[in-house]
Design a protein around this motif. Structure first.
Motif, PDB file in Angstrom:
ATOM      1  N   GLY A  77       0.816  -1.217   0.000  1.00 11.86           N
ATOM      2  CA  GLY A  77       0.000   0.000   0.000  1.00 11.86           C
ATOM      3  C   GLY A  77       0.846   1.261   0.000  1.00 11.86           C
ATOM      4  O   GLY A  77       0.535   2.226  -0.704  1.00 11.86           O
ATOM      5  N   GLN A  78       1.917   1.245   0.773  1.00 16.26           N
ATOM      6  CA  GLN A  78       2.796   2.410   0.815  1.00 16.26           C
ATOM      7  C   GLN A  78       3.451   2.647  -0.542  1.00 16.26           C
ATOM      8  O   GLN A  78       3.569   3.795  -0.998  1.00 16.26           O
ATOM      9  N   MET A  79       3.875   1.593  -1.202  1.00 15.81           N
ATOM     10  CA  MET A  79       4.507   1.726  -2.518  1.00 15.81           C
ATOM     11  C   MET A  79       3.517   2.221  -3.558  1.00 15.81           C
ATOM     12  O   MET A  79       3.842   3.077  -4.389  1.00 15.81           O
ATOM     13  N   LEU A  80       2.305   1.695  -3.533  1.00 13.75           N
ATOM     14  CA  LEU A  80       1.284   2.171  -4.468  1.00 13.75           C
ATOM     15  C   LEU A  80       0.980   3.654  -4.233  1.00 13.75           C
ATOM     16  O   LEU A  80       0.808   4.420  -5.190  1.00 13.75           O
ATOM     17  N   GLY A  81       0.938   4.046  -2.970  1.00 17.73           N
ATOM     18  CA  GLY A  81       0.740   5.457  -2.666  1.00 17.73           C
ATOM     19  C   GLY A  81       1.865   6.310  -3.215  1.00 17.73           C
ATOM     20  O   GLY A  81       1.640   7.404  -3.744  1.00 17.73           O
ATOM     21  N   GLY A  82       3.094   5.800  -3.122  1.00 14.96           N
ATOM     22  CA  GLY A  82       4.237   6.521  -3.672  1.00 14.96           C
ATOM     23  C   GLY A  82       4.154   6.693  -5.166  1.00 14.96           C
ATOM     24  O   GLY A  82       4.687   7.654  -5.727  1.00 14.96           O
ATOM     25  N   GLN A  83       3.458   5.770  -5.845  1.00 19.53           N
ATOM     26  CA  GLN A  83       3.245   5.883  -7.289  1.00 19.53           C
ATOM     27  C   GLN A  83       2.089   6.819  -7.639  1.00 19.53           C
ATOM     28  O   GLN A  83       1.849   7.090  -8.808  1.00 19.53           O
ATOM     29  N   ALA A  87      -5.969   5.137  -4.414  1.00 23.60           N
ATOM     30  CA  ALA A  87      -7.102   4.255  -4.114  1.00 23.60           C
ATOM     31  C   ALA A  87      -6.623   2.823  -3.890  1.00 23.60           C
ATOM     32  O   ALA A  87      -7.051   2.147  -2.944  1.00 23.60           O
ATOM     33  N   GLU A  88      -5.727   2.354  -4.777  1.00 23.25           N
ATOM     34  CA  GLU A  88      -5.196   1.000  -4.622  1.00 23.25           C
ATOM     35  C   GLU A  88      -4.348   0.885  -3.355  1.00 23.25           C
ATOM     36  O   GLU A  88      -4.407  -0.123  -2.637  1.00 23.25           O
ATOM     37  N   ILE A  93      -3.530  -1.141   2.252  1.00 20.71           N
ATOM     38  CA  ILE A  93      -3.257  -0.890   3.668  1.00 20.71           C
ATOM     39  C   ILE A  93      -4.448  -1.298   4.528  1.00 20.71           C
ATOM     40  O   ILE A  93      -4.277  -1.858   5.626  1.00 20.71           O
ATOM     41  N   GLU A  94      -5.649  -1.067   4.038  1.00 25.01           N
ATOM     42  CA  GLU A  94      -6.834  -1.492   4.791  1.00 25.01           C
ATOM     43  C   GLU A  94      -6.875  -3.011   4.935  1.00 25.01           C
ATOM     44  O   GLU A  94      -7.312  -3.526   5.981  1.00 25.01           O
ATOM     45  N   ARG A  95      -6.388  -3.743   3.911  1.00 24.97           N
ATOM     46  CA  ARG A  95      -6.289  -5.207   4.033  1.00 24.97           C
ATOM     47  C   ARG A  95      -5.332  -5.570   5.160  1.00 24.97           C
ATOM     48  O   ARG A  95      -5.592  -6.473   5.970  1.00 24.97           O
ATOM     49  N   LEU A 114      -3.568   8.430   2.834  1.00 23.33           N
ATOM     50  CA  LEU A 114      -4.811   9.199   2.786  1.00 23.33           C
ATOM     51  C   LEU A 114      -4.516  10.676   2.529  1.00 23.33           C
ATOM     52  O   LEU A 114      -5.203  11.339   1.748  1.00 23.33           O
ATOM     53  N   ALA A 115      -3.484  11.204   3.182  1.00 24.38           N
ATOM     54  CA  ALA A 115      -3.102  12.601   2.971  1.00 24.38           C
ATOM     55  C   ALA A 115      -2.648  12.827   1.533  1.00 24.38           C
ATOM     56  O   ALA A 115      -2.954  13.868   0.937  1.00 24.38           O
ATOM     57  N   GLY A 116      -1.931  11.846   0.964  1.00 27.46           N
ATOM     58  CA  GLY A 116      -1.516  11.961  -0.429  1.00 27.46           C
ATOM     59  C   GLY A 116      -2.691  12.067  -1.373  1.00 27.46           C
ATOM     60  O   GLY A 116      -2.606  12.712  -2.419  1.00 27.46           O
ATOM     61  N   ALA A 117      -3.815  11.446  -0.984  1.00 31.05           N
ATOM     62  CA  ALA A 117      -5.046  11.522  -1.776  1.00 31.05           C
ATOM     63  C   ALA A 117      -5.878  12.754  -1.429  1.00 31.05           C
ATOM     64  O   ALA A 117      -7.005  12.880  -1.899  1.00 31.05           O
ATOM     65  N   HIS A 118      -5.319  13.630  -0.598  1.00 24.66           N
ATOM     66  CA  HIS A 118      -5.996  14.854  -0.123  1.00 24.66           C
ATOM     67  C   HIS A 118      -7.232  14.539   0.711  1.00 24.66           C
ATOM     68  O   HIS A 118      -8.126  15.383   0.841  1.00 24.66           O
TER      69      HIS A 118
END
Length: 585
Positions: A77-83, A87-88, A93-95, A114-118
């Motif tokens: 989840g952290q890596m996907l957020g970095g990309q 949402a993914e 991370i919720e999993r 979540l902050a990255g997604a505003h």
């Protein structure tokens, strides 16, 4: 697979020896490609190196083979957020948190993505959840303080970060975040911000042993390094790219050191203007400093100060004989190893009553008449004529942290002076209904009728963002923390800007830009004048219409946009510093 191998891999990662970690993992994965721990370790290695695409591949394989391991999902989840796949990333991370709801570090990562997604309100709720489990967790307190600042609660952010810094006095990240937050808080004195800055700078400097002093002389032409996380489609690039493009190669060679893995078309253009462009994400600061030393940089310029992902730690190791800070951070660093700060006489006037030099640990170098050079977005839409029958619309597209309560009270008085007028606000914190409601509540308490406010959500492209200026007649600069890019954008879109002049650099950038653009008459010395200037513009529809058609050309012809002349002044200033260094015994 042995635990000993993984121990060796993670020891290499911690030491910044990422190539060594990959060299250990590659043959092991060849022998055992379905090993969840090996795939997870390779994912972490590649992510630390900045190769998120491949990192996600291995992290995905890790969760396939270890679906019941929370850490595997949290890493993915952290890596996907970095990309930017928020949402993914949030879903992954919720999993992981479903498997371990009390995983404090997982909750912190959840808040960050979540902050990255505003989704700032949700991120704050996640911080509260984590702090209920671990009230003194350093990283959660840091995240909570940053989030409170992002949603416009500067005083609350300062309180959180100040308390956390007292409990964690050796934390550089908390000290940096605290100093930055004070710039947004109108209740914080100039003296306190300076004292906190000096304390923070000394803490950063004491965290590293400097490299041995360089013994070779400065080069000709000078080799000037710029270190920043923002060499991409970012506000900082609007001002650094025209400088890099016009630096005379016979006087100065630019070397760029990017502390962020994010790259785009702007990055590629900046790379083309540099003799060297290195991505240093994933390196330790000691390794980064050594790479800068190996590049024989004569003058190293930090472009980010105490903002996110800054590379200012590298300057604590003193890899270059001359070090300075410029552009991306509007205040002193307080660092002993940073000798100069590039400003101008509008932002940092010499002598009384401003005493700007007394509130800087660096020597102030004034790039008069303006310390900035702006390049508008090439994809900017044409200026749109406003319908003269529409209500006057005041607008502010400044970021959420800049919307202070004194500012809202001033806007309330302005709206009262201009019956029928409207207020248009746009920033990233207005994406969530909870935060829109919170801002409207603050506005109402300041005396603003909510029915006269239009809140615009974030847009997905720069062109759409600039299109929104078609809804604004007069832009209102923020205070105490003035705008920079938003001021230039508004002028480029034909919208006049009214700015309040304060005492510190971050309160005077509007004065610098508007003076440079030939619009100094829109700068106010007090709140009453701020209101009077804005109301005067609103009362003159004919003048607003003329400005609408003239301001873009006026800005383009001004010193704010003259990149060649600015590059010459920049070179003059750096060469003068270098000459002073050469004369030292």
């Amino acid at each position: 697979m042995s635990d000993r191998l993984l121990d060796e891999v993670f020891a290499a990662i911690d030491a910044g020896r990422l190539d060594r970690a990959k060299a250990l993992l590659t043959p092991a994965l060849r022998r055992d490609p379905s090993s969840g721990p090996l795939n997870a370790a390779m994912g972490v290695t590649l992510a630390t190196q900045g190769n998120l695409e491949q990192a996600v591949y291995y992290a995905t394989r890790a969760v396939e083979h270890m679906p019941d391991l929370p850490e595997a999902w949290l890493n993915l989840g952290q890596m996907l957020g970095g990309q930017g796949k928020f949402a993914e990333g949030i879903g992954a991370i919720e999993r992981g948190l479903a498997l371990d709801p009390s995983h404090v570090e997982g909750i912190r990562r959840y808040a960050t993505v979540l902050a990255g997604a505003h989704r700032y309100a949700d991120a704050l709720a996640a911080c509260a959840r984590g702090l209920a489990l671990a009230p003194d967790d350093h990283n959660l307190l840091l995240e909570q303080g940053r989030l409170e600042m992002l949603v416009g609660h500067a005083s609350r952010a300062v309180q959180i970060l100040e308390s956390a810094a007292a409990r964690h006095p050796r934390s550089v990240s908390l000290a940096r975040a605290l100093v930055f937050a004070t710039l947004y808080d109108p209740a914080i004195s100039r003296k306190k911000t300076f004292e906190l800055s000096r304390r923070c700078g000394e803490l950063v400097a004491s965290s590293y042993a400097p490299l041995p002093a360089r013994t070779t002389p400065l080069g000709t032409p000078l080799r000037v390094g710029f270190i920043s996380p923002d060499l991409r489609n970012h506000a900082v690039a609007r001002f650094i790219e025209p400088l890099l493009e016009h630096l005379p190669p016979d006087r100065m060679r630019a070397h760029a050191f990017a502390t962020s893995i994010h790259a785009d078309a702007v990055t590629r253009r900046i790379r083309d203007h540099c003799a060297e462009f290195r991505v240093i994400s994933g390196s330790t600061w000691q390794q980064t400093a050594q790479r800068i030393r190996d590049s024989r940089i004569d003058v190293l310029i930090d472009l980010a100060g105490y903002t996110a992902d800054s590379g200012i730690d590298a300057l604590a190791l003193r890899p270059a004989p001359i070090q300075a800070t410029y552009l991306g951070y509007p205040g002193t660093t307080g660092m002993p190893g940073v000798g100069y700060r590039l400003v101008d006489s509008h932002t940092d006037p010499a002598g009384e009553p401003s005493r700007a030099d007394a509130f800087a640990t660096e020597t102030l170098v004034r790039l008069d008449p303006c310390f900035l050079c702006y390049r508008p977005d090439a994809d900017a839409p044409p200026v749109v004529t406003r319908d003269a029958s529409s209500p006057i619309a005041f607008g502010c597209f400044g970021s959420g942290p800049k919307i202070s309560d004194p500012l809202l009270r001033a806007w309330a008085r302005l709206l009262e002076c201009c019956p029928g007028s409207r207020l248009v606000l746009k920033n990233f914190s207005l994406q969530q209904p909870e935060l829109r409601a919170a801002l409207m509540d603050r506005a109402a308490r300041a005396g603003i009728d909510p029915s006269r406010v239009d809140l615009l959500p974030p847009t997905t492209s720069s062109r759409e963002h600039l299109d929104a200026y078609a809804r604004v007649d007069i832009a209102l600069d923020t205070f105490p923390y003035a705008g920079t890019t938003t001021t230039c954008e508004a002028l480029h879109m034909g919208v006049p800007v009214v700015s309040l002049i304060g005492v510190s650099h971050h309160e005077r950038v509007g004065l610098s830009l508007l003076s440079g653009a030939g619009c100094a008459e829109w700068c106010a010395n007090d709140v009453d004048s701020y209101i009077k200037i804005a109301a005067g513009l609103a009362a003159d529809r004919a003048r607003l219409a003329a400005l609408r058609s003239e301001l873009r050309g006026q800005l383009a012809a001004s010193v704010v946009s003259d990149a060649r002349a600015f590059a010459g002044r920049f070179c003059d200033a750096i060469e003068a510093i270098a000459e002073g260094y050469r004369k030292q015994p």
